[in-house]
Design a protein around this motif. Structure first.
Motif, PDB file in Angstrom:
ATOM      1  N   ALA A 142      53.482  29.533  52.051  1.00  0.00           N
ATOM      2  CA  ALA A 142      52.208  30.247  51.951  1.00  0.00           C
ATOM      3  C   ALA A 142      51.466  29.873  50.675  1.00  0.00           C
ATOM      4  CB  ALA A 142      52.451  31.756  52.001  1.00  0.00           C
ATOM      5  N   ALA A 143      52.198  29.760  49.569  1.00  0.00           N
ATOM      6  CA  ALA A 143      51.572  29.436  48.284  1.00  0.00           C
ATOM      7  C   ALA A 143      50.887  28.077  48.321  1.00  0.00           C
ATOM      8  CB  ALA A 143      52.616  29.467  47.171  1.00  0.00           C
ATOM      9  N   LYS A 144      51.502  27.112  49.008  1.00  0.00           N
ATOM     10  CA  LYS A 144      50.926  25.766  49.066  1.00  0.00           C
ATOM     11  C   LYS A 144      49.560  25.763  49.735  1.00  0.00           C
ATOM     12  CE  LYS A 144      51.831  21.030  50.550  1.00  0.00           C
ATOM     13  NZ  LYS A 144      52.796  20.092  51.193  1.00  0.00           N
ATOM     14  N   ILE A 145      49.479  26.371  50.921  1.00  0.00           N
ATOM     15  CA  ILE A 145      48.181  26.348  51.613  1.00  0.00           C
ATOM     16  C   ILE A 145      47.188  27.301  50.958  1.00  0.00           C
ATOM     17  CG2 ILE A 145      49.240  25.617  53.782  1.00  0.00           C
ATOM     18  CD1 ILE A 145      48.867  28.467  54.836  1.00  0.00           C
ATOM     19  N   TYR A 146      47.688  28.343  50.324  1.00  0.00           N
ATOM     20  CA  TYR A 146      46.823  29.299  49.615  1.00  0.00           C
ATOM     21  C   TYR A 146      46.104  28.628  48.454  1.00  0.00           C
ATOM     22  CZ  TYR A 146      45.918  33.066  46.174  1.00  0.00           C
ATOM     23  OH  TYR A 146      45.381  33.902  45.230  1.00  0.00           O
ATOM     24  N   PHE A 147      46.861  27.962  47.580  1.00  0.00           N
ATOM     25  CA  PHE A 147      46.241  27.328  46.420  1.00  0.00           C
ATOM     26  C   PHE A 147      45.394  26.123  46.818  1.00  0.00           C
ATOM     27  CE2 PHE A 147      49.408  29.635  43.756  1.00  0.00           C
ATOM     28  CZ  PHE A 147      48.512  30.181  42.862  1.00  0.00           C
ATOM     29  N   PHE A 192      44.624  20.378  43.897  1.00  0.00           N
ATOM     30  CA  PHE A 192      45.108  21.317  42.885  1.00  0.00           C
ATOM     31  C   PHE A 192      46.623  21.315  42.809  1.00  0.00           C
ATOM     32  CE2 PHE A 192      46.670  25.561  41.723  1.00  0.00           C
ATOM     33  CZ  PHE A 192      46.029  25.760  40.514  1.00  0.00           C
ATOM     34  N   SER A 193      47.136  21.399  41.585  1.00  0.00           N
ATOM     35  CA  SER A 193      48.579  21.507  41.359  1.00  0.00           C
ATOM     36  C   SER A 193      48.819  22.488  40.225  1.00  0.00           C
ATOM     37  CB  SER A 193      49.185  20.144  41.011  1.00  0.00           C
ATOM     38  OG  SER A 193      50.518  20.292  40.557  1.00  0.00           O
ATOM     39  N   ARG A 194      49.716  23.467  40.443  1.00  0.00           N
ATOM     40  CA  ARG A 194      50.012  24.441  39.397  1.00  0.00           C
ATOM     41  C   ARG A 194      50.683  23.798  38.195  1.00  0.00           C
ATOM     42  NH1 ARG A 194      49.068  27.701  36.935  1.00  0.00           N
ATOM     43  NH2 ARG A 194      50.799  29.166  36.809  1.00  0.00           N
ATOM     44  N   GLY A 195      51.211  22.587  38.385  1.00  0.00           N
ATOM     45  CA  GLY A 195      51.894  21.928  37.270  1.00  0.00           C
ATOM     46  C   GLY A 195      50.982  21.064  36.416  1.00  0.00           C
TER      47      GLY A 195
END
Length: 303
Positions: free
Chosen positions: A152-157, A165-168
């Protein structure tokens, strides 16, 4: 109840006088009662702090966040414990059944995913992505063995911030805002956990032996989308992460939210939430009440 988050960016001297934190800049003093302070954010590498002051902060339940050269939170200090029955609560944490922890974690993840797709709904994002996330929420297994959280987090962000976008990626402005906002709320949660006798290293799902705040990272999850929404609205059209943005993110604890059918500050909601968690683990409550993004009122005072 302590309510102030004190942010210190200028080069000042810090001292204690008559149960007050006194900030002295070139002879001008600012007095702040320790009883009013919940968290101190130190965002200047030239500021010195004494052991006596740290001891007093711990005694008063005041957390301290230290920022690095990039002005991002890098460390957190808090009291070891400040609850009269801490050992009893810790015993409850240790003896709490794994099945019950797995059930609690499943509900936490369902709440997080629900708040994530509600953020997308509020921002008029893709209906297909929202429906996919609803499917992820409905298919969360006991203990989230299928790792629906990550899917879910992958498609959400990707939908919220763009497919690149990448959280890293530390070079992205949005990530700086997310890291800052998360750190503020996370540190306040840590302070509340200690206040209610919870051992923050004993997690529900997170179990890293290197993480002092496993429990905090677990229970923080449903609140993350609230930070996401505010950071998105604050920084989506900006080029730089400015001091004014940091000031506004520190103030997120004073934003309003409706929680348990009462309108309150987010800081108050976090305390109610942690009390709820502690009561469940000690066997006094059965159900955990989660925050709802749709009940987030934001900064009504415009500060």
């Amino acid at each position: 109840m302590a309510f102030r988050v004190v942010m210190i960016e200028n080069e000042v001297s810090m001292k204690l006088k008559l149960n007050n934190l006194v900030l002295d800049k070139e002879g001008q003093e600012i007095w702040i009662p320790l009883s009013d302070i919940s968290v101190v954010v130190i965002d200047n590498l030239r500021i010195s702090i004494t052991t006596r002051m740290l001891s007093m902060f711990a005694d008063k339940g005041i957390g301290v966040i230290v920022c690095n050269m990039e002005h991002l939170p890098i460390g957190y200090y808090s009291a070891y414990d400040s609850h009269s029955r801490a050992s009893k609560v810790i015993k409850s944490q240790i003896s709490y059944l794994r099945e019950d922890y797995d059930c609690l974690w499943s509900n936490i993840i369902k709440s997080k995913i629900k708040n994530q797709y509600k953020v997308l709904e509020k921002l008029n994002k893709s209906k297909d992505v929202i429906e996919a996330m609803k499917d992820y929420e409905s298919s969360v297994e006991l203990g989230d063995l299928g790792n629906r959280e990550a899917h879910a987090a992958k498609i959400y962000f990707n939908e919220l911030m763009g497919s690149s976008f990448s959280r890293g990626n530390d070079d992205l402005l949005i990530n700086s805002g997310l890291d800052y906002g998360y750190a503020i709320v996370r540190s306040y949660l840590a302070r509340m956990c200690v206040s209610y006798g919870l051992n923050t290293s004993i997690g529900i799902h997170h179990r890293s032996e290197y993480n002092r705040f496993n429990l905090v990272d677990d229970i923080f999850e449903p609140f993350r989308p609230i930070v996401d929404l505010y950071v998105y609205e604050l920084l989506s059209d900006e080029e730089y992460f400015k001091p004014e943005h940091r000031h506004k993110l520190v103030n997120i604890l004073n934003h309003k939210i409706k929680y348990k059918n009462k309108e309150m500050y987010i800081s108050n909601a976090l305390e109610e939430y942690v009390f709820n968690v502690a009561s469940i683990i000690t066997g006094n409550f059965k159900k955990l009440t989660f925050p709802d993004v749709n009940d987030y009122r934001g900064d009504k005072d415009g500060v």
